[in-house]
Scaffold this active site. Structure first.
Site, PDB file in Angstrom:
ATOM      1  N   CYS A 139     -20.385  -0.705  -2.598  1.00 42.01           N
ATOM      2  CA  CYS A 139     -20.411  -1.487  -3.847  1.00 42.01           C
ATOM      3  C   CYS A 139     -21.666  -1.280  -4.690  1.00 42.01           C
ATOM      4  CB  CYS A 139     -20.264  -2.959  -3.518  1.00 42.01           C
ATOM      5  SG  CYS A 139     -18.775  -3.289  -2.578  1.00 42.01           S
ATOM      6  N   ASP A 175       0.870  -1.177   0.000  1.00 44.25           N
ATOM      7  CA  ASP A 175       0.000   0.000   0.000  1.00 44.25           C
ATOM      8  C   ASP A 175       0.906   1.226   0.000  1.00 44.25           C
ATOM      9  OD1 ASP A 175      -3.263   0.263   1.052  1.00 44.25           O
ATOM     10  OD2 ASP A 175      -2.014   2.057   0.835  1.00 44.25           O
ATOM     11  N   ARG A 234     -18.707 -10.207   0.979  1.00 42.71           N
ATOM     12  CA  ARG A 234     -19.547  -9.162   1.593  1.00 42.71           C
ATOM     13  C   ARG A 234     -18.851  -8.644   2.834  1.00 42.71           C
ATOM     14  NH1 ARG A 234     -24.260 -13.162   2.672  1.00 42.71           N
ATOM     15  NH2 ARG A 234     -22.353 -14.372   2.854  1.00 42.71           N
TER      16      ARG A 234
HETATM   17  C1  UGA Z   1     -22.015  -6.649  -1.914  1.00 43.25           C
HETATM   18  C2  UGA Z   1     -22.267  -8.037  -2.521  1.00 43.25           C
HETATM   19  O1  UGA Z   1     -23.247  -8.731  -1.749  1.00 43.25           O
HETATM   20  C3  UGA Z   1     -20.985  -8.865  -2.569  1.00 43.25           C
HETATM   21  O2  UGA Z   1     -21.221 -10.108  -3.216  1.00 43.25           O
HETATM   22  C4  UGA Z   1     -19.924  -8.078  -3.341  1.00 43.25           C
HETATM   23  O3  UGA Z   1     -18.685  -8.768  -3.376  1.00 43.25           O
HETATM   24  C5  UGA Z   1     -19.707  -6.731  -2.684  1.00 43.25           C
HETATM   25  O4  UGA Z   1     -20.966  -6.014  -2.679  1.00 43.25           O
HETATM   26  C6  UGA Z   1     -18.672  -5.990  -3.489  1.00 43.25           C
HETATM   27  O5  UGA Z   1     -18.898  -5.762  -4.677  1.00 43.25           O
HETATM   28  O6  UGA Z   1     -17.561  -5.781  -2.989  1.00 43.25           O
HETATM   29  P1  UGA Z   1     -21.787  -5.662   0.571  1.00 43.25           P
HETATM   30  O7  UGA Z   1     -21.804  -4.314  -0.065  1.00 43.25           O
HETATM   31  O8  UGA Z   1     -20.778  -5.962   1.617  1.00 43.25           O
HETATM   32  O9  UGA Z   1     -21.625  -6.816  -0.562  1.00 43.25           O
HETATM   33  O10 UGA Z   1     -23.197  -5.828   1.284  1.00 43.25           O
HETATM   34  P2  UGA Z   1     -24.550  -6.660   1.067  1.00 43.25           P
HETATM   35  O11 UGA Z   1     -24.667  -7.651   2.145  1.00 43.25           O
HETATM   36  O12 UGA Z   1     -24.670  -7.166  -0.306  1.00 43.25           O
HETATM   37  O13 UGA Z   1     -25.612  -5.505   1.297  1.00 43.25           O
HETATM   38  C7  UGA Z   1     -25.673  -4.354   0.459  1.00 43.25           C
HETATM   39  C8  UGA Z   1     -26.828  -3.470   0.854  1.00 43.25           C
HETATM   40  O14 UGA Z   1     -28.069  -4.074   0.505  1.00 43.25           O
HETATM   41  C9  UGA Z   1     -26.925  -3.174   2.364  1.00 43.25           C
HETATM   42  O15 UGA Z   1     -27.265  -1.816   2.542  1.00 43.25           O
HETATM   43  C10 UGA Z   1     -28.022  -4.104   2.836  1.00 43.25           C
HETATM   44  O16 UGA Z   1     -28.673  -3.649   3.990  1.00 43.25           O
HETATM   45  C11 UGA Z   1     -28.943  -4.095   1.619  1.00 43.25           C
HETATM   46  N1  UGA Z   1     -29.818  -5.297   1.508  1.00 43.25           N
HETATM   47  C12 UGA Z   1     -29.276  -6.517   1.323  1.00 43.25           C
HETATM   48  C13 UGA Z   1     -31.182  -5.132   1.562  1.00 43.25           C
HETATM   49  O17 UGA Z   1     -31.704  -4.007   1.714  1.00 43.25           O
HETATM   50  N2  UGA Z   1     -31.987  -6.237   1.414  1.00 43.25           N
HETATM   51  C14 UGA Z   1     -31.483  -7.483   1.227  1.00 43.25           C
HETATM   52  O18 UGA Z   1     -32.278  -8.445   1.101  1.00 43.25           O
HETATM   53  C15 UGA Z   1     -30.097  -7.620   1.189  1.00 43.25           C
END
Ligand code: UGA
Length: 470
Positions: free
Chosen positions: A283, A34, A157
């Site tokens: 993301c 980094d 995630r």
């Molecule tokens: C997301 C993807 O799930 C990962 O597979 C991916 O690798 C990652 O982006 C990335 O591109 O690096 P992440 O952003 O950590 O992961 O979080 P998520 O668990 O996917 O949630 C994203 C958002 O959607 C959160 O605000 C969560 O509260 C919301 N969400 C998720 C909902 O509102 N409803 C759901 O049913 C699921």
């Protein structure tokens, strides 16, 4: 027995740091590079910069031995067989991904590349980035036979990053060269052969010796598109259920029942059908915009993604409207807020719908007492404590004498509140839950007016016995 490969990971953010320690856990020798000297010193000295399960444990195990933290990319380039680029690809003003960090890394690698290396795109990048990296290396005088560029998107995630990395649904490797493809297969063989899951002290998860993760080999462009398309599809699923939840509210139906009813269809699946206050994080918002922008540049109408974004924005405004309809006027109201992180189990507040809602409410003249188990320090940096913003010591302190309680992040501890204590602490027994953490019937039995997403409003059961509300 899988072979140990010498790997460089460039970037020690979420993806880079997790990839570095997980590659070490898989038996490889890793240098994590980094250019932020302070960060590298902190990592060398034992700090864990992000809130992530298993990360402190793995850092403790591999720091300064199997994972070395350095600032010198030239040294890393010389030492390693594969160089994973995991630097940030932030959203630019036009919506597309800003790839200047990726370009800078490619140019720096070019300056010290003297023997064959495989350069791996791990950051989320748009299609054609692979070609641009190759071009950048060639323009900087590197012989085309000295490198291959492959795409190996990451699907972890936040909050479950380590387990997601070591127990992936799939590993995608996009390579147009057999030699590079083979090296990537070797790197992942501790997982794909099941060898890792045989280890006594392996981190447990859904994969096993009998069911190791599949490795999908594709072209580089397909792999780049798989990453954007996966995130866009998941975001679309969330916006879809959010739109359905609004329909349920208008008809007094129950979105939880509807989501279960549609999710049981194996073609649809039950995951990512939780309605709420919209998706956030580093993301989905960025990747949906970038994917839309790629389509636009290619002259393809993908306005479906514009609708996905529109519904996501609308969901926050609808939540504010719910608070207003529960409380009549917003000006001068004291509100308890549980949750600031963009989702539970993380301290990340990037694009957090919770923080945006807090801001909107403060603009409406409310005063907020907020609590989050991990994200308060970060939030204070962008939303300092002041006349209308207080950071509470715990959930009940936030609720103390508040006109209503708002639940904005799905932390498990917010789903396990002592409801009698909550009822006593609040001035009015009103809860507006943006994450559907409670059963409405239970809430009415406990004497609450309970407003959630896509479900009928629950009102307090009359003639409450003292045993219920204490
Ligand atoms: C997301 C993807 O799930 C990962 O597979 C991916 O690798 C990652 O982006 C990335 O591109 O690096 P992440 O952003 O950590 O992961 O979080 P998520 O668990 O996917 O949630 C994203 C958002 O959607 C959160 O605000 C969560 O509260 C919301 N969400 C998720 C909902 O509102 N409803 C759901 O049913 C699921």
């Amino acid at each position: 027995m899988s072979k140990s490969i010498s790997i460089a990971v460039v970037g020690s953010g979420y993806v880079g740091l997790v990839a570095a320690v997980c590659f070490a856990e898989m038996g490889h020798a890793v240098v994590c590079v980094d250019n932020d000297e302070r960060k590298v010193t902190a990592l060398q000295g034992g700090e864990t910069p992000i809130h992530e399960y298993h990360l402190p444990e793995l850092l403790g195990r591999y720091r300064n031995n199997q994972v070395r933290f350095i600032t010198d990319l030239a040294e890393a380039t010389r030492e390693c067989d594969a160089i994973f680029i995991a630097v940030g690809t932030p959203q630019s003003e036009t919506g597309d991904a800003d790839l200047s960090y990726v370009e800078a890394v490619a140019c720096e690698i070019a300056r010290s590349l003297t023997s064959y290396k495989v350069i791996v795109e791990k950051s989320t990048v748009p299609v054609y980035t692979n070609e641009w990296i190759s071009r950048a290396l060639e323009r900087n005088g590197v012989d085309r036979n000295l490198f291959d560029v492959v795409s190996n998107p990451e699907f972890l995630r936040e909050g479950t990053a380590v387990v997601d990395f070591l127990h992936p649904d799939r590993i995608v490797v996009g390579s147009d060269s057999d030699r590079a493809g083979l090296l990537l297969k070797e790197i992942y063989s501790p997982l794909t052969s099941g060898e890792y899951y045989q280890r006594e002290n392996c981190i447990s998860g859904s994969c096993s010796v009998a069911e190791p993760p599949p490795l999908l080999m594709t072209s580089t462009k397909s792999a780049e598109i798989i990453k954007h398309a996966s995130n866009a599809f998941l975001a679309m699923k969330i916006s879809f259920i959010n739109a359905v939840s609004n329909l349920c509210e208008a008809t007094n139906a129950n979105v939880e029942q509807v989501a279960r009813g549609i999710g049981l269809d194996t073609r649809i699946g039950p995951k990512f059908l939780r309605p709420g206050i919209g998706y956030g994080g580093s993301c989905f918002p960025k990747d949906v915009a970038a994917f839309r922008s790629v389509a636009e540049q290619l002259g393809i109408d993908f306005s479906l993604l514009t609708e996905v974004e529109k519904i996501n924005q609308q969901q926050k405004r609808l939540f504010i409207a719910k608070v207003r309809s529960a409380l009549w006027n917003l000006r001068g109201k004291r509100l308890a807020v549980l949750g600031l992180a963009f989702k539970g189990d993380t301290d990340d507040i990037r694009e957090s719908p919770a923080v945006e809602i807090v801001r909107l409410l403060i603009n409406e003249g409310c005063s907020i007492a907020a609590f989050d188990p991990a994200a308060m320090e970060r939030t204070q940096q962008i939303l300092p404590a002041g006349k209308n913003m207080r950071y509470a010591a715990d959930s009940y302190d936030a609720m103390s004498d508040a006109d209503a309680l708002l639940i904005l992040t799905d932390w498990i501890e917010f789903a396990e509140l002592d409801l009698k204590r909550a009822n006593k602490a609040l001035r009015y027994s009103i809860i507006v839950d943006g994450r559907n953490l409670y059963d409405p019937a239970t809430m009415s039995e406990h004497g609450f007016t309970y407003v959630s997403v896509g479900r009928p409003i629950a009102h307090p059961v009359r003639n409450l016995t003292s045993s219920v509300i204490g």
